[in-house]
Design a protein around this motif. Structure first.
Motif, PDB file in Angstrom:
ATOM      1  N   ASP A  68      55.447   5.256  21.620  1.00 37.69           N
ATOM      2  CA  ASP A  68      55.403   4.804  20.223  1.00 37.69           C
ATOM      3  C   ASP A  68      55.999   5.847  19.281  1.00 37.69           C
ATOM      4  OD1 ASP A  68      54.255   2.437  20.898  1.00 37.69           O
ATOM      5  OD2 ASP A  68      52.190   3.065  20.491  1.00 37.69           O
ATOM      6  N   LEU A  69      55.842   7.127  19.628  1.00 39.85           N
ATOM      7  CA  LEU A  69      56.374   8.177  18.750  1.00 39.85           C
ATOM      8  C   LEU A  69      57.914   8.216  18.786  1.00 39.85           C
ATOM      9  CD1 LEU A  69      53.858  11.092  19.385  1.00 39.85           C
ATOM     10  CD2 LEU A  69      53.962   9.521  17.438  1.00 39.85           C
ATOM     11  N   GLY A  70      58.545   7.720  19.855  1.00 47.13           N
ATOM     12  CA  GLY A  70      60.001   7.646  19.929  1.00 47.13           C
ATOM     13  C   GLY A  70      60.659   8.948  20.366  1.00 47.13           C
ATOM     14  N   THR A  71      62.020   8.900  20.383  1.00 47.75           N
ATOM     15  CA  THR A  71      62.813  10.077  20.767  1.00 47.75           C
ATOM     16  C   THR A  71      63.950  10.236  19.764  1.00 47.75           C
ATOM     17  OG1 THR A  71      62.327   9.652  23.112  1.00 47.75           O
ATOM     18  CG2 THR A  71      64.156  11.148  22.606  1.00 47.75           C
ATOM     19  N   PRO A  72      64.003  11.330  19.048  1.00 50.01           N
ATOM     20  CA  PRO A  72      62.980  12.401  19.001  1.00 50.01           C
ATOM     21  C   PRO A  72      61.690  11.886  18.362  1.00 50.01           C
ATOM     22  CG  PRO A  72      64.576  12.705  17.250  1.00 50.01           C
ATOM     23  CD  PRO A  72      65.094  11.553  18.069  1.00 50.01           C
ATOM     24  N   PRO A  73      60.562  12.570  18.552  1.00 48.22           N
ATOM     25  CA  PRO A  73      59.275  12.091  18.013  1.00 48.22           C
ATOM     26  C   PRO A  73      59.321  11.961  16.489  1.00 48.22           C
ATOM     27  CG  PRO A  73      58.925  13.814  19.637  1.00 48.22           C
ATOM     28  CD  PRO A  73      60.406  13.809  19.363  1.00 48.22           C
ATOM     29  N   ASP A  74      58.754  10.851  16.014  1.00 51.47           N
ATOM     30  CA  ASP A  74      58.705  10.574  14.573  1.00 51.47           C
ATOM     31  C   ASP A  74      57.401  11.152  14.018  1.00 51.47           C
ATOM     32  OD1 ASP A  74      58.676   9.610  12.021  1.00 51.47           O
ATOM     33  OD2 ASP A  74      59.305   7.578  12.567  1.00 51.47           O
ATOM     34  N   VAL A  75      57.537  12.095  13.082  1.00 46.93           N
ATOM     35  CA  VAL A  75      56.357  12.766  12.502  1.00 46.93           C
ATOM     36  C   VAL A  75      55.510  11.773  11.714  1.00 46.93           C
ATOM     37  CG1 VAL A  75      55.600  14.568  10.927  1.00 46.93           C
ATOM     38  CG2 VAL A  75      57.517  14.993  12.478  1.00 46.93           C
ATOM     39  N   GLU A  76      56.141  10.800  11.007  1.00 44.88           N
ATOM     40  CA  GLU A  76      55.373   9.844  10.216  1.00 44.88           C
ATOM     41  C   GLU A  76      54.498   8.968  11.111  1.00 44.88           C
ATOM     42  OE1 GLU A  76      55.089   9.912   7.043  1.00 44.88           O
ATOM     43  OE2 GLU A  76      56.501  11.591   6.904  1.00 44.88           O
ATOM     44  N   ARG A  77      55.085   8.560  12.250  1.00 41.19           N
ATOM     45  CA  ARG A  77      54.272   7.788  13.179  1.00 41.19           C
ATOM     46  C   ARG A  77      53.118   8.622  13.734  1.00 41.19           C
ATOM     47  NH1 ARG A  77      58.608   4.390  16.919  1.00 41.19           N
ATOM     48  NH2 ARG A  77      59.525   3.152  15.198  1.00 41.19           N
ATOM     49  N   ALA A  78      53.399   9.913  13.987  1.00 40.39           N
ATOM     50  CA  ALA A  78      52.335  10.798  14.498  1.00 40.39           C
ATOM     51  C   ALA A  78      51.212  10.937  13.474  1.00 40.39           C
ATOM     52  CB  ALA A  78      52.921  12.154  14.855  1.00 40.39           C
ATOM     53  N   LYS A  79      51.595  11.072  12.179  1.00 36.25           N
ATOM     54  CA  LYS A  79      50.561  11.176  11.140  1.00 36.25           C
ATOM     55  C   LYS A  79      49.731   9.892  11.059  1.00 36.25           C
ATOM     56  CE  LYS A  79      53.061  14.446   8.175  1.00 36.25           C
ATOM     57  NZ  LYS A  79      53.667  14.637   6.825  1.00 36.25           N
ATOM     58  N   ALA A  80      50.383   8.762  11.202  1.00 39.53           N
ATOM     59  CA  ALA A  80      49.658   7.490  11.155  1.00 39.53           C
ATOM     60  C   ALA A  80      48.666   7.380  12.316  1.00 39.53           C
ATOM     61  CB  ALA A  80      50.637   6.333  11.174  1.00 39.53           C
ATOM     62  N   LEU A  81      49.084   7.832  13.513  1.00 37.82           N
ATOM     63  CA  LEU A  81      48.173   7.792  14.658  1.00 37.82           C
ATOM     64  C   LEU A  81      46.964   8.704  14.457  1.00 37.82           C
ATOM     65  CD1 LEU A  81      50.623   7.743  17.727  1.00 37.82           C
ATOM     66  CD2 LEU A  81      49.146   5.884  16.915  1.00 37.82           C
ATOM     67  N   VAL A  82      47.218   9.897  13.934  1.00 34.63           N
ATOM     68  CA  VAL A  82      46.116  10.851  13.713  1.00 34.63           C
ATOM     69  C   VAL A  82      45.138  10.308  12.675  1.00 34.63           C
ATOM     70  CG1 VAL A  82      45.578  13.152  12.832  1.00 34.63           C
ATOM     71  CG2 VAL A  82      47.468  12.841  14.433  1.00 34.63           C
ATOM     72  N   THR A  83      45.700   9.616  11.654  1.00 34.77           N
ATOM     73  CA  THR A  83      44.821   9.043  10.622  1.00 34.77           C
ATOM     74  C   THR A  83      44.000   7.894  11.184  1.00 34.77           C
ATOM     75  OG1 THR A  83      46.437   9.648   8.927  1.00 34.77           O
ATOM     76  CG2 THR A  83      44.772   8.017   8.336  1.00 34.77           C
ATOM     77  N   ARG A  84      44.611   7.075  12.064  1.00 36.54           N
ATOM     78  CA  ARG A  84      43.928   5.895  12.563  1.00 36.54           C
ATOM     79  C   ARG A  84      42.993   6.196  13.726  1.00 36.54           C
ATOM     80  NH1 ARG A  84      46.002   2.149  16.278  1.00 36.54           N
ATOM     81  NH2 ARG A  84      48.025   3.185  16.105  1.00 36.54           N
ATOM     82  N   LEU A  85      43.313   7.191  14.574  1.00 34.35           N
ATOM     83  CA  LEU A  85      42.536   7.493  15.775  1.00 34.35           C
ATOM     84  C   LEU A  85      41.982   8.917  15.710  1.00 34.35           C
ATOM     85  CD1 LEU A  85      45.014   6.064  18.445  1.00 34.35           C
ATOM     86  CD2 LEU A  85      42.998   4.922  17.453  1.00 34.35           C
ATOM     87  N   PRO A  86      40.855   9.174  16.352  1.00 33.96           N
ATOM     88  CA  PRO A  86      40.284  10.538  16.370  1.00 33.96           C
ATOM     89  C   PRO A  86      40.982  11.417  17.399  1.00 33.96           C
ATOM     90  CG  PRO A  86      38.847   9.060  17.583  1.00 33.96           C
ATOM     91  CD  PRO A  86      39.939   8.201  17.017  1.00 33.96           C
ATOM     92  N   ILE A  87      42.292  11.627  17.222  1.00 32.66           N
ATOM     93  CA  ILE A  87      43.062  12.448  18.167  1.00 32.66           C
ATOM     94  C   ILE A  87      43.838  13.494  17.376  1.00 32.66           C
ATOM     95  CG2 ILE A  87      43.283  10.588  19.851  1.00 32.66           C
ATOM     96  CD1 ILE A  87      46.129  10.164  18.812  1.00 32.66           C
ATOM     97  N   SER A  88      44.320  14.475  18.105  1.00 30.38           N
ATOM     98  CA  SER A  88      45.214  15.490  17.534  1.00 30.38           C
ATOM     99  C   SER A  88      46.531  15.480  18.316  1.00 30.38           C
ATOM    100  CB  SER A  88      44.565  16.881  17.604  1.00 30.38           C
ATOM    101  OG  SER A  88      44.318  17.247  18.946  1.00 30.38           O
ATOM    102  N   ILE A  89      47.629  15.811  17.638  1.00 31.13           N
ATOM    103  CA  ILE A  89      48.974  15.760  18.251  1.00 31.13           C
ATOM    104  C   ILE A  89      49.716  17.042  17.886  1.00 31.13           C
ATOM    105  CG2 ILE A  89      51.162  14.517  18.371  1.00 31.13           C
ATOM    106  CD1 ILE A  89      49.689  11.995  17.558  1.00 31.13           C
ATOM    107  N   ARG A  90      50.362  17.633  18.905  1.00 31.32           N
ATOM    108  CA  ARG A  90      51.256  18.777  18.666  1.00 31.32           C
ATOM    109  C   ARG A  90      52.619  18.428  19.273  1.00 31.32           C
ATOM    110  NH1 ARG A  90      49.620  24.504  21.050  1.00 31.32           N
ATOM    111  NH2 ARG A  90      48.147  24.387  19.294  1.00 31.32           N
ATOM    112  N   ILE A  91      53.636  18.647  18.476  1.00 31.52           N
ATOM    113  CA  ILE A  91      55.014  18.356  18.916  1.00 31.52           C
ATOM    114  C   ILE A  91      55.805  19.652  18.884  1.00 31.52           C
ATOM    115  CG2 ILE A  91      57.096  17.004  18.478  1.00 31.52           C
ATOM    116  CD1 ILE A  91      55.362  14.988  16.990  1.00 31.52           C
ATOM    117  N   GLU A  92      56.408  20.014  20.029  1.00 32.36           N
ATOM    118  CA  GLU A  92      57.207  21.233  20.124  1.00 32.36           C
ATOM    119  C   GLU A  92      58.564  20.859  20.758  1.00 32.36           C
ATOM    120  OE1 GLU A  92      54.049  24.710  21.084  1.00 32.36           O
ATOM    121  OE2 GLU A  92      54.146  23.121  22.588  1.00 32.36           O
TER     122      GLU A  92
END
Length: 427
Positions: A68-92
């Motif tokens: 869902d985050l795509g290639t390259p990872p989409d930061v906006e989608r990552a923020k939406a996931l963190v807001t909606r779910l109790p998870i944390s995400i790190r992209i390097e």
């Protein structure tokens, strides 16, 4: 009876209170221990097997999130996931470097978090972990709720144990009543267990004691009544003896002894009547000032008594014969034991609320302070009173106390230095 059961009532109260505290403490500690064992066992069970059971599901879910985050990872989608779910995400990676929780030092659940990490085709590494849980966002509220729940459990435990131990309070109150001689109200039987059986046995003991006391009182009354007739005949025969000079001394001594026996029997009868919890008083309006003067005038040497009376004392509802007995005994006691004093006895009447306070004081040697509390006990005499010259068998002050208590008052004794002061409060 009051002295006999006074101290046991104290240790019954202390024993019941300590037992209650001990049971509550044991109950709370047992509940805490069971909670700790349950939580420890559940934690061990989950920590040893949940990873293997949940790993395939979590792995599949992480693949979907990385897609869902795509290639390259989409930061906006990552923020939406963190807001909606109790998870944390790190992209390097070479293009995107972003961390949803920069204060975290570690992500994932494995030793290195490798099974919760994904690598995209363009070389970015995405690592998933737990985010901020609800109780971490509101720690104070959760803490207060936990404390309130714990306090509620303690209160419920106390109420339950208190209900279990309520028969102990009934037994303590019943023992105090029985110690005062009040056997009319038995201990209520609330349960059919060991405490209920104990209360029933104490009630049986109280009934037995009451029966023995009633039998003793009935025997004493019967003996006193039966002795009156032969004493009356003996006194009549003694008075009919020829009054010769040779036998005058013996005749007078015989009459005096018979009079003392008659007074003793009368005092015993009156003490038993007054000691009964159902003692009947024949109350009528009594002018106490007139009665005091009458009694003082009937006694040998009563004209020497200094009487201090209020001028406006209204008639009081009293038992005339019992109050005459009270005044006569107090004055007689003061004149017998205050003969060596510098002043004659003093009698004082004072108002005391709705009643009156009567005080008789002598100016004799007084009484040892250690003996003051026992002067109103039946058949008690001080060492100085154990002489035939002073007379008495130790019932006078006892009768005075019973008369005062029967009128709703009290009798107190104190050393007046010099002499002894006896105060009767009549309601």
């Amino acid at each position: 009876m009051r002295r006999r059961y006074g101290r046991p009532s104290e240790w019954r109260h202390r024993w019941g209170h300590s037992l209650r505290v001990r049971l509550i403490t044991v109950f709370v500690l047992l509940a805490l221990a069971m909670t700790a064992v349950f939580l420890g066992g559940m934690q061990h069970a989950f920590s040893s097997g949940w990873r293997d059971a949940a790993r395939p599901i979590v792995t599949d879910y992480m693949d979907r999130l990385a897609a869902d985050l795509g290639t390259p990872p989409d930061v906006e989608r990552a923020k939406a996931l963190v807001t909606r779910l109790p998870i944390s995400i790190r992209i390097e990676g070479p293009v995107v470097n972003w961390d949803s929780h920069p204060d975290r030092r570690r992500y994932g659940f494995g030793p290195r978090g490798d099974w919760l990490s994904r690598t995209t085709a363009d070389g970015h590494r995405i690592t998933f972990g737990l985010g901020t849980l609800p109780w971490q966002r509101e720690p104070q509220g959760i803490g207060w709720m936990t404390l309130a729940l714990l306090l509620g459990l303690i209160v419920l435990a106390y109420a339950y144990v208190r209900r279990l131990l309520r028969p102990l309070d009934d037994i303590r109150a019943g023992a105090e009543r029985f110690g005062r001689g009040a056997f009319d109200a038995p201990i209520p039987l609330r349960r059919r267990d060991e405490l209920g059986d104990l209360a029933a046995r104490i009630n049986t003991m109280a009934r037995d004691i009451q029966g023995m006391l009633d039998a003793k009182r009935a025997l004493l009354l019967a003996l006193s009544h039966e002795l009156r007739s032969p004493l009356t005949r003996a006194r009549l025969n003694a008075e009919l003896l020829p009054a010769t000079p040779e036998g005058a001394t013996e005749r007078a001594a015989l009459l005096r002894d018979l009079a003392e026996m008659r007074d003793l029997i009368s005092d015993l009868l009156e003490s038993e009547r007054l000691a009964s919890p159902h003692a009947a008083l024949h109350r009528e309006p009594v002018d106490l000032a007139v009665l005091v003067r009458e009694v003082a005038g009937e006694l040998d040497g009563g004209e020497r008594v200094v009487i201090d009376l209020p001028v406006d004392l209204p008639p009081l509802s009293l038992d005339r014969s019992r109050i005459r007995l009270l005044v006569r005994n107090l004055l007689d006691n003061a004149m017998r034991h205050g003969t060596e004093g510098p002043q004659p006895p003093h009698l004082t009447l004072r108002r005391a609320g709705q009643g009156v306070e009567l005080e008789v004081r002598d100016f004799g040697p007084g009484v040892d302070a250690a003996q003051l509390d026992r002067l109103t006990e039946p058949f008690y005499r001080t060492d100085s009173a154990r002489q035939r010259a002073t007379g008495g068998v130790g019932l006078g002050m006892y009768l005075c106390r019973l008369v005062a208590e029967a009128h709703g008052g009290r009798l107190s004794v104190r050393n007046a230095s010099p002499g002894l002061a006896v105060t009767a409060v009549l309601a």
